[in-house]
Scaffold this motif. Structure first.
Motif, PDB file in Angstrom:
ATOM      1  N   ASP A  77     -16.839  50.981  34.333  1.00 18.11           N
ATOM      2  CA  ASP A  77     -18.204  51.754  34.559  1.00 18.11           C
ATOM      3  C   ASP A  77     -18.577  51.780  36.040  1.00 18.11           C
ATOM      4  O   ASP A  77     -19.159  53.006  36.425  1.00 18.11           O
ATOM      5  N   GLN A  78     -18.529  50.651  36.601  1.00 18.17           N
ATOM      6  CA  GLN A  78     -19.085  50.541  38.064  1.00 18.17           C
ATOM      7  C   GLN A  78     -17.926  51.477  38.969  1.00 18.17           C
ATOM      8  O   GLN A  78     -18.529  52.149  39.663  1.00 18.17           O
TER       9      GLN A  78
ATOM     10  N   GLU B 275     -16.818  54.090  38.057  1.00 17.93           N
ATOM     11  CA  GLU B 275     -17.012  55.655  37.855  1.00 17.93           C
ATOM     12  C   GLU B 275     -18.047  55.919  38.548  1.00 17.93           C
ATOM     13  O   GLU B 275     -18.476  57.018  39.051  1.00 17.93           O
ATOM     14  N   LYS B 276     -19.386  54.906  38.489  1.00 11.39           N
ATOM     15  CA  LYS B 276     -20.370  55.335  39.256  1.00 11.39           C
ATOM     16  C   LYS B 276     -20.296  55.097  40.625  1.00 11.39           C
ATOM     17  O   LYS B 276     -20.863  56.142  41.281  1.00 11.39           O
TER      18      LYS B 276
END
Lengths: 335, 528
Positions: free
Chosen positions: A47-48, A50-51
């Motif tokens: 997720d990180q 992607e961010k």
């Protein structure tokens, strides 16, 4: 009444059918990962990623072995760009099937040579040390043997837990074979059987059994203890490393590779580089208690530093001959 | 009139065959894949592998487990089904739901709970230690643990199937027996049980094949049977794993032959209109019956549920973890389970009609071929579909919902076939013929007469598929659209890394929806 029940049933079915409308997946900018590493462990750092990068990532989670087999069956038609595996053996299988793309040297050079494929097809992201997890109420560290082979001693009768079907255990036995020969490995397993070592389904179960006092020691990977301590901080557990370069001190890896059918190679390289960045290495160190493999990056202070563990002279790429190991293991265990 | 009716029948059979043969071919995909893979092993190596001691021991263990689990599943399932349909057992409807629920507890969760409770140093041992100073229980691992846990989580197949049978039997036969002076027990033994044979055999077949294909419980209990050996072999040599799976296929066929023998030949329908069943008063046996139900309920449901509740409490109350949002996985689970149930329900009808109404040898085996997918370990079926999907449908169907549903049908169709078939056997063809001779069309006869009469088994079958799909894992992981998340996936993902607290909420929700869906199905039937 009866009719209306039927109506409800069919309404549910019909509304579900609506969901069958073709799924429109985003193309091009989506990076597809097959992950044999658990979502609970790697989900947050993906997720990180992607961010931080704005790259859209899709992940299929399953067991490492199953995914490796699926990738072999899919061949060139696989939607996957990256394989993120729990152990070196599965990555070796894909390398042998010519499904991987060589990684650029800047990625390979960020870890020690012992932690990437010799031909550069996969790279270790984190390290997993084989240890003895013991119950501190029942065993003092001085009583533990100086070598893994010391557990063949009859004083350990009924006190050892192990995970005979676990991939890490198989890798460790393979290392033992490479180092000391087939007979020595088989004799060791026979000694475990003679000592009535208790089999468990996986490392977690074995460590839980040590905590509960079912057995006194378990032959496992180093981080399972920390997982259990998180849920139950008072559990009487500690890890033991063998002195010197004993064959008990194997360090295996969790690693990643790029499929050669990928049409997203630059993004895939970016992903692997990210997993070896300080951010990601810190994340793994904090949340999974594995060893960061980025050169110069310190492990969690509760762990024995990587540099202090003397590993046997075993090349991880030599650990791909599982077939012989399992055949030998089978002769002893499965009676 | 008669002539045109016969002609009608022939064309019906052709129609059924036209649907059933392609369906059977699709269902045999995994078998084809296994043959392709296994044929890569040279025959000498294959013979050596199959005949060596450890392979034979695996076969022996699997058979022992199948036999003992099937037997105990009957011992639990049949009396429980009788008590909840035929007697004045207090809270019958509640017990019907509750005693079916162990089916939805994933076997890896269930076995984990049993180890926690009855392990050498488990909760039970803790009590015994305080009371009698017993420091250790004999090991639960191995045969006993595997037998115990597989039985507890599979007996509901017999329970549900036999319940459907008991509701469909014409009570006139039993009443006649009682009027002729036979005791209630003798009537049960001589009239009711023989009438139940197709239902018992359908239920037992499901239990036996489930036992062969289950992985979670035997792995947890360290009992080395087929599935465990196949899983191990998969990581090493896929071709040998395929070879072992083919042996499993042979056993499936043998089990089916056994079930045909057990069912016997008989007529299971009567020509009357069924009257309402008169319940047998339990009298002072009420307490014993209640205790019996409470006992099963306690071990098979309360035990595992307490473990889940403990995880939940420890995670969220003691350690203050955040609750993850499980609304999406919940929706996904219900969607795929409902679709799988519907698809299996629809596919079952032509296959069952062909088998029951036109029971030629060929027709019978078309339907029976559907059972193969059920006995194979899920991951083997999944890999077979990966093989076909990626090769021929990589840009169309591969990793889409329709393909996933198709995979579920391959795996779970027999759960719908068994009870549906048994129910259709209770419908007299003469009643259908009456409809036809009265000038109704075939379609009207089917919708107006046959389907309503066979409904208990059909609905029970779909309910089974629904419940089993909820907890399905290997197919979902490999074949679902990427990122598709179900409750079972959540539970697996959390338990695999020992995050038990995070597994608790989805596990609890899964049991709750299952309970609700069962109330819906069982309640609807009881009001007929």
């Amino acid at each position: 009444m009866r009719l209306s029940r039927f109506a409800v049933l069919f309404a549910i079915l019909a509304s579900s059918l609506a969901a069958l409308a073709p799924m429109t997946g985003a193309q091009g900018t989506t990076l597809t990962i097959y992950s044999g590493r658990n979502e609970e462990l790697v989900g947050p750092i993906i997720d990180q990623f992607e961010k931080d990068t704005g790259i859209n990532v899709e992940v299929r989670y399953d067991n490492t072995t199953t995914l490796a087999l699926a990738l072999v069956e899919e061949g060139k038609n696989t939607p996957a760009d990256i394989f993120f595996a729990q152990d070196a053996g599965a990555l070796g299988l894909l390398e042998k099937n010519n499904l991987l793309l060589e990684l650029p040297s800047y990625i390979l050079e960020s870890v020690e040579p012992r932690f990437h494929s010799q031909d550069g097809f996969w790279v270790g992201i984190t390290g997993r040390a084989r240890v003895v997890t013991y119950n501190t109420d029942n065993v003092s560290p001085e009583a533990l043997p100086e070598s893994l082979l010391g557990f063949a001693d009859p004083t350990w009768k009924g006190r050892i837990g192990f995970a005979p079907t676990n991939a890490s255990f198989h890798a460790h036995l393979t290392a033992l074979r490479v180092e000391l020969g087939d007979e020595a490995m088989q004799a060791f397993v026979q000694a475990l059987v003679d000592n009535e070592a208790v089999p468990y389904e996986g490392n977690s179960a074995a460590v839980a059994a040590v905590a509960a006092g079912e057995v006194d020691v378990a032959l496992v990977n180093h981080y399972y203890m920390f997982g259990l301590l998180k849920e139950n901080p008072d559990a009487p557990l500690a890890n033991y490393y063998f002195p010197g370069d004993d064959v008990g001190n194997l360090i295996n890896i969790a690693g990643a590779a790029i499929l050669n059918s990928s049409d997203n190679v630059p993004l895939a390289q970016q992903f692997i580089a990210y997993m070896l960045s300080r951010t990601a290495q810190q994340y793994f160190s904090d949340s999974t208690f594995e060893y960061p493999l980025l050169i110069g990056f310190e492990a969690d202070p509760r762990l024995v530093p990587l540099a202090e563990i003397q590993t046997p002279e075993v090349d991880l790429t030599d650990l791909d001959d599982l077939e012989t190991t399992l055949a030998l293991l089978d002769e002893v265990i499965n009676q | 009139m008669r002539v045109s009716y016969r002609k009608n029948l022939v064309s019906t059979e052709k129609l059924l065959l036209a649907v059933s043969i392609p369906l059977a071919v699709l269902l045999l995909f995994p078998l084809g894949y296994l043959v392709i893979r296994a044929s890569e092993v040279d025959s000498q190596a294959a013979a050596n592998y199959l005949l060596r001691g450890s392979t034979l021991r695996i076969i022996g263990r699997s058979l022992l487990l199948v036999f003992s689990v099937s037997l105990t599943a009957c011992l639990i399932g049949i009396p429980a089904a009788w008590l909840t349909t035929r007697t004045t057992l207090k809270g019958r409807d509640w017990w019907a739901v509750v005693l079916t629920l162990p089916l939805v507890i994933p076997s890896y969760v269930g076995a984990f709970a049993l180890i926690g409770a009855f392990g050498p140093r488990g909760i039970f041992q803790g009590w015994l230690e305080t009371l009698f100073g017993i420091e250790r229980l004999p090991s639960i691992y191995g045969f006993w643990g595997a037998w115990f846990s597989v039985t507890l989580f599979s007996y509901p197949y017999v329970f549900l199937s036999v319940r459907a049978g008991l509701r469909g039997i014409d009570p006139a036969l039993e009443e006649a027996s009682r009027t002729l002076g036979k005791s209630a027990l003798e009537t049960l033994w001589r009239i009711t049980l023989p009438q139940l044979r197709p239902f018992i055999s359908a239920g037992v077949l499901l239990v036996a094949l489930y036992t062969l294909s289950d992985f979670g419980a035997v792995a947890m209990m360290q009992y080395n049977v087929f599935t465990r050996a196949i899983y191990l072999q998969l990581g090493v040599n896929l071709n040998f794993a395929a070879l072992l799976s083919l042996v499993l296929v042979v056993f499936t066929v043998l089990l089916m032959l056994f079930s045909i023998w057990m069912e016997g030949r008989g007529q299971y329908y009567t020509e009357h209109v069924h009257r309402k069943i008169r319940l047998i008063p339990l009298g002072h046996w009420q307490v014993a019956a209640q205790l019996y139900c409470i006992f099963i309920f306690g071990i098979a449901l309360v035990g595992p549920m307490s473990v889940i509740a403990y995880w939940l409490y420890n995670g969220y109350v003691v350690q203050g973890e955040e609750l993850h949002n499980i609304l999406r996985p919940l929706q996904s689970s219900i969607r795929v389970a409902a679709l799988a149930a519907g698809a299996c329900g629809i596919s079952a009808i032509p296959l069952v009609f062909l088998q029951v109404r036109y029971p030629r040898f060929f027709n019978q085996w078309i339907t029976r071929s559907a059972y193969l997918g059920y006995a194979l370990p899920g991951v083997v079926v999944a890999l077979a579909l990966v093989f076909v999907g990626a090769r021929y449908f990589s840009t169309t169907l591969y990793q889409t919902l329709p393909m996933l549903i198709f995979a579920y049908v391959i795996r779970f169709l027999p759960q719908a076939l068994g009870p549906t078939r048994a129910s259709l056997m209770q419908v007299s063809p003469q009643i259908e013929e009456c409809g036809l001779t009265l000038g109704k069309s075939r379609r009207k006869v089917f919708w107006g007469i046959t389907l309503p009469l066979m409904r208990p088994g059909w609905v029970a079958g779909m309910a089974l598929v629904f419940l089993t799909t909820l907890k399905e894992l290997p197919l979902t992981l490999l074949l679902a659209p990427i990122g598709y998340d179900t409750l079972a996936v959540r539970i697996w993902s959390a338990t695999a890394e020992s995050f038990y607290a995070r597994a608790a909420a989805p596990a609890l929700v899964m049991v709750i929806i299952s309970a609700l869906s069962l109330v819906f199905v069982l309640d609807g039937d009881d009001r007929r």
